[in-house]
Design an enzyme around this catalytic site. Structure first.
Site, PDB file in Angstrom:
ATOM      1  N   LYS A   1      -7.871  -6.627  -7.762  1.00 29.74           N
ATOM      2  CA  LYS A   1      -7.981  -6.936  -6.341  1.00 29.74           C
ATOM      3  C   LYS A   1      -9.427  -6.961  -5.886  1.00 29.74           C
ATOM      4  O   LYS A   1     -10.186  -6.019  -6.098  1.00 29.74           O
ATOM      5  CB  LYS A   1      -7.214  -5.873  -5.528  1.00 29.74           C
ATOM      6  CG  LYS A   1      -7.309  -6.024  -4.018  1.00 29.74           C
ATOM      7  CD  LYS A   1      -6.530  -7.230  -3.510  1.00 29.74           C
ATOM      8  CE  LYS A   1      -6.720  -7.490  -2.027  1.00 29.74           C
ATOM      9  NZ  LYS A   1      -5.788  -6.757  -1.191  1.00 29.74           N
TER      10      LYS A   1
ATOM     11  N   HIS B   1       0.862  -1.195   0.000  1.00 28.31           N
ATOM     12  CA  HIS B   1       0.000   0.000   0.000  1.00 28.31           C
ATOM     13  C   HIS B   1       0.888   1.230   0.000  1.00 28.31           C
ATOM     14  O   HIS B   1       1.569   1.501   0.993  1.00 28.31           O
ATOM     15  CB  HIS B   1      -0.896   0.023   1.242  1.00 28.31           C
ATOM     16  CG  HIS B   1      -1.837  -1.142   1.299  1.00 28.31           C
ATOM     17  ND1 HIS B   1      -3.084  -1.113   0.719  1.00 28.31           N
ATOM     18  CD2 HIS B   1      -1.688  -2.382   1.830  1.00 28.31           C
ATOM     19  CE1 HIS B   1      -3.682  -2.289   0.913  1.00 28.31           C
ATOM     20  NE2 HIS B   1      -2.865  -3.077   1.581  1.00 28.31           N
TER      21      HIS B   1
HETATM   22  C1  NCD Z   1      -4.791  -2.461   4.698  1.00 31.08           C
HETATM   23  C2  NCD Z   1      -4.847  -0.938   4.524  1.00 31.08           C
HETATM   24  O1  NCD Z   1      -4.686  -0.226   5.516  1.00 31.08           O
HETATM   25  O2  NCD Z   1      -5.008  -0.491   3.388  1.00 31.08           O
HETATM   26  N1  NCD Z   1      -4.894  -2.787   6.097  1.00 31.08           N
HETATM   27  C3  NCD Z   1      -4.499  -3.939   6.681  1.00 31.08           C
HETATM   28  O3  NCD Z   1      -4.736  -4.119   7.889  1.00 31.08           O
HETATM   29  N2  NCD Z   1      -3.874  -4.876   6.024  1.00 31.08           N
HETATM   30  C4  NCD Z   1      -5.862  -3.072   3.868  1.00 31.08           C
HETATM   31  C5  NCD Z   1      -5.718  -4.565   3.694  1.00 31.08           C
HETATM   32  O4  NCD Z   1      -4.853  -5.016   2.955  1.00 31.08           O
HETATM   33  O5  NCD Z   1      -6.481  -5.308   4.300  1.00 31.08           O
HETATM   34 ZN    ZN Z   2      -3.251  -5.019   1.988  1.00 29.14          ZN
END
Ligand code: NCD
Ligand code: ZN
Length: 342
Positions: A97, A14
């Site tokens: 996704k 991310h």
């Molecule tokens: C991710 C996010 O903050 O975008 N958060 C997480 O806990 N992994 C989203 C995700 O991949 O589930």
């Molecule tokens: Zn993620």
């Protein structure tokens, strides 16, 4: 002790957007040569125009000559047309996704009823786009620790029976059950594993006080699950490869009465994985997990450059600048035993 790897791929990252990119892209450059960028922005990255504009915003933070390529994904939604999917690959989109609606951060635009999307999945199967899966059910009555297992049994197994030729990645797996299921599938299924799920179980999150910086989705599970993940990661099985799910949130969004899910591991990704593999006496398996198996599954060439880690003690930062605010990185302030040095 030094450890030299082929520059890794992070197949689940991310990067966020706007001012956050200076932090996330800057950190990614020091860890990997390619990253598959998640599309859960607000609004979601669900058109080819949005993908291409987002890629440009990311590339604006990659200095000339730096060895880093963002690999792009599209957000699965009802509005994705077959037309878009037909052109996606040519535009450098590798995957789509699927966030079950409400499953995690920025999944409000996700898919509530997968049946409605079956025509889209058929096109993906034909054009060879990979389906990335956030594998958790969202029904209120399902226990949060059982959501991944329940998803495999009730959603994934029937889905794979309907689309046997659709290549899928079960993202950030967290359970022994998921490891077993992925191992039972001969083709068209692989899984990414994060560093935080390899390092910790749910005690880290809940014993001795609630620790929001260990809260992520899927949530940390039991020790026996963690051990199964470590075994899978170091086993040399090509179906398991690196995806950090590094997911930054500002400090105020994490340290809150209703804290966001997501751990920011991206500033020291490879140091975290190196420690896991060293403890499992499997440092020799890290290169395949980090730089080969994912590339093979995505049918990409291997990266060329090298990344060098050294075993030496250093102190992880307490906070990091994050746009006009700060974030608390994963394991902030701890001493760590591996560090990327080149
Ligand atoms: C991710 C996010 O903050 O975008 N958060 C997480 O806990 N992994 C989203 C995700 O991949 O589930
Ligand atoms: Zn993620």
């Amino acid at each position: 002790m030094m450890l030299t790897l082929t520059r890794p791929d992070d197949f689940h990252l991310h990067l966020r957007d706007g001012q956050a990119l200076a932090r996330t892209v800057g950190d990614a450059l020091g860890q990997c040569a390619r990253a598959l960028v998640m599309p859960n922005l607000v609004p979601a990255v669900d058109t080819l125009e949005a993908v291409s504009a987002y890629r440009q915003r990311i590339l604006a933070h990659v200095p000339k000559g730096a060895d880093f390529t963002p690999l792009m994904s599209l957000y699965l939604s009802q509005t994705l047309s077959p037309e878009t999917l037909l052109h996606a690959k040519a535009q450098g989109v590798l995957a789509v996704k699927w966030y079950p609606k409400g499953a995690t951060t920025n999944s409000a635009q996700g898919v509530a009823h997968l049946e409605a999307l079956e025509p889209i999945l058929s096109v993906m199967q034909e054009v060879g786009l990979i389906l990335l899966i956030h594998g958790e059910v969202t029904e209120a009555q399902v226990d949060i620790f059982a959501r991944e297992s329940c998803f495999i049994e009730e959603v994934l197994i029937p889905l794979r029976a309907k689309f046997p030729r659709l290549k899928m990645v079960l993202e950030h797996i967290t359970t022994a059950h998921a490891v077993e299921y992925v191992r039972s599938q001969e083709r068209n299924l692989a899984a990414t594993i994060t560093a935080h799920h390899l390092l910790f179980n749910r005690n880290q999150l809940l014993v001795g006080g609630i620790k929001p910086h260990f809260y992520c989705l899927p949530i940390l599970k039991k020790e026996e699950d963690r051990l199964a993940l470590v075994q899978a990661a170091v086993s040399g099985d090509r179906r398991f490869f690196l995806g950090t799910d590094s997911a930054p949130h500002a400090r105020s969004a994490k340290e809150s009465a209703c804290g966001c899910a997501g751990c920011y591991t991206g500033y020291a990704t490879m140091a975290f994985y190196a420690q896991v593999f060293e403890r499992a006496q499997a440092l020799d398996k890290l290169n395949d997990f980090a730089a080969k198996f994912g590339a093979e599954y995505y049918e990409l060439p291997y990266n060329h450059g090298e990344l060098v880690l050294e075993k030496r003690v250093w102190q992880l930062p307490e906070t990091l600048p994050f746009g006009d605010t700060v974030l608390v990185p994963f394991l902030a302030g701890e001493q760590w035993h591996w560090q990327v040095v080149a």
